[in-house]
Design an enzyme around this catalytic site. Structure first.
Site, mmCIF file in Angstrom:
data_model
loop_
_atom_site.group_PDB
_atom_site.id
_atom_site.type_symbol
_atom_site.label_atom_id
_atom_site.label_comp_id
_atom_site.label_asym_id
_atom_site.label_seq_id
_atom_site.Cartn_x
_atom_site.Cartn_y
_atom_site.Cartn_z
ATOM 1 N N SER A 105 0.828 -1.213 0.000
ATOM 2 C CA SER A 105 0.000 0.000 0.000
ATOM 3 C C SER A 105 0.862 1.263 0.000
ATOM 4 C CB SER A 105 -0.913 0.013 1.229
ATOM 5 O OG SER A 105 -1.673 -1.164 1.258
ATOM 6 N N ASP A 128 1.524 -7.903 9.678
ATOM 7 C CA ASP A 128 2.738 -8.617 9.257
ATOM 8 C C ASP A 128 4.026 -7.988 9.804
ATOM 9 O OD1 ASP A 128 1.008 -10.161 7.820
ATOM 10 O OD2 ASP A 128 1.446 -9.234 5.886
ATOM 11 N N ARG A 254 -6.478 -11.212 12.437
ATOM 12 C CA ARG A 254 -6.632 -9.838 11.963
ATOM 13 C C ARG A 254 -7.715 -9.068 12.694
ATOM 14 N NH1 ARG A 254 -5.555 -10.037 5.715
ATOM 15 N NH2 ARG A 254 -7.756 -9.601 5.524
HETATM 16 O O1 F6P Z 1 -1.289 -8.394 4.831
HETATM 17 C C1 F6P Z 1 -1.736 -9.055 5.957
HETATM 18 C C2 F6P Z 1 -2.146 -10.442 5.681
HETATM 19 O O2 F6P Z 1 -2.871 -10.749 6.808
HETATM 20 C C3 F6P Z 1 -1.085 -11.498 5.379
HETATM 21 O O3 F6P Z 1 -0.417 -11.948 6.502
HETATM 22 C C4 F6P Z 1 -1.884 -12.578 4.699
HETATM 23 O O4 F6P Z 1 -1.103 -13.375 3.861
HETATM 24 C C5 F6P Z 1 -2.830 -11.771 3.894
HETATM 25 O O5 F6P Z 1 -3.013 -10.557 4.595
HETATM 26 C C6 F6P Z 1 -4.156 -12.403 3.589
HETATM 27 O O6 F6P Z 1 -5.024 -11.406 3.146
HETATM 28 P P1 F6P Z 1 -6.291 -11.501 2.223
HETATM 29 O O7 F6P Z 1 -6.614 -12.955 2.079
HETATM 30 O O8 F6P Z 1 -7.328 -10.729 2.968
HETATM 31 O O9 F6P Z 1 -5.916 -10.850 0.958
#
Ligand code: F6P
Length: 321
Positions: A105, A128, A254
């Site tokens: 981002s 992360d 998350r």
């Molecule tokens: O960027 C954070 C994170 O939680 C990573 O650790 C994980 O791989 C990814 O997002 C998964 O995100 P999504 O499935 O929501 O794209």
């Protein structure tokens, strides 16, 4: 009157709302107008802008997720998408944009600034913890506490059944969640993308632990580790002869109400972003260094290389013997 935009992008992280709230209320305090952009760069491309007032951000600080919602935007990576995003900012007469998100981002924000002269303030928001220029990211602390809570629960049942349990945690290419949770959760071993590790050594450790009377072994595997969780479990079963279970924590990590540390850091980041804009600063990345919230040149910040904490990795092994 100065007009600012604010968006959250990529994976949500607990504490993003505290940063939004702080930025909105400080912007209004300094007589600026602030527009929330929904669904990250997707909303920037589609013109989903909403003027925010003090009440728009009431009652959000204690919630996980992001009140502005978020997305991963493929379109923003195309020249057409980028151009539409820049045009929308122009139409709304927004020259300064606050972006709360992770590595991808903030990198996207830099492209917008390089190509279209938008002034961007990057705030690190990702569980992360994969932004090397800062010692902390919004959401990392809450996610760590969630993982620790899970380890504690899993340890109870693993002991009762004398099992080995592999716990898979998030982190993309970064092993910090696994490393820090492994160290403070008393895991026997952590497997991270930054370090190949040795599955033979791991098997040996599981067997030795059982021989000295340990009732369980907890292995934390970062999702970015080279051997998949399913393959790892199979290999461990075969080579140790023990009962091995897999727990994938996934999106549980998350969500949830942000901890004090995340709310505090996020609030300070939101305030800092607004004060930097007020003072005419250009293209900064906000972060934490030596316990203080500071700002750095965005381009330089994004080119900092991550250093893996080898000392902590060794610590996991030494402490769990
Ligand atoms: O960027 C954070 C994170 O939680 C990573 O650790 C994980 O791989 C990814 O997002 C998964 O995100 P999504 O499935 O929501 O794209």
């Amino acid at each position: 009157m100065k007009r600012i935009g604010i968006l959250t992008s990529g994976g949500d992280s607990p504490g993003m709302n505290a940063a939004i709230r702080a930025a909105v209320r400080y912007a209004i305090y300094y007589d600026m107008e602030i527009y929330g952009i929904h669904r990250g760069y997707e909303g920037l491309i589609d013109g989903e802008f909403e003027k925010l007032d003090r009440r728009s951000v009431a009652d959000i600080m204690q919630r996980g997720g992001t009140a502005l919602r978020t997305a991963r935007s493929e379109r923003f990576m195309t020249p057409e998408g980028l151009e539409r995003a820049a045009r929308n900012l122009d139409t709304f007469k927004i020259e300064d944009l606050i972006v709360i998100g992770g590595n991808g981002s903030l990198t996207g924000a830099k492209v917008l600034s390089d190509k279209y002269g938008v002034n961007v303030m990057g705030i690190p928001g990702t569980i992360d913890n994969d932004l090397a220029y800062t010692d902390n990211c919004i959401g990392f602390d809450t996610a760590l506490n969630t993982v620790l809570d899970a380890i504690t629960r899993i340890r109870d049942t693993s002991s009762a059944h004398e099992r080995t349990t592999v716990i898979e945690v998030m982190g993309r290419k970064c092993g910090d969640l696994a490393l820090y949770a492994g160290l403070t959760g008393g895991a026997e071993y952590v497997l991270v993308p930054e370090f190949e590790g040795d599955i033979n050594e791991l098997c040996q450790k599981i067997i030795e632990s059982a021989n000295v009377g340990k009732l369980h072994s907890i292995i934390i595997r970062a999702e970015g580790y080279s051997v998949s969780s399913v393959d790892l479990v199979e290999q461990l079963k075969e080579r140790t002869g023990r009962d091995v279970k897999l727990v994938v924590l996934s999106y549980l990590q998350r969500g949830g109400s942000p901890t004090f540390r995340d709310r505090m850091f996020a609030t300070e980041c939101g305030v800092k972003a607004i004060e930097l804009i007020r003072d005419g600063a250009r293209n900064r990345a906000i972060g934490e260094l030596e316990g203080e919230v500071r700002d750095f040149d965005l381009g330089e910040a994004l080119s900092v290389e991550r250093e893996f904490r080898q000392d902590l990795f060794r610590g996991v092994d030494i402490l769990s013997k």
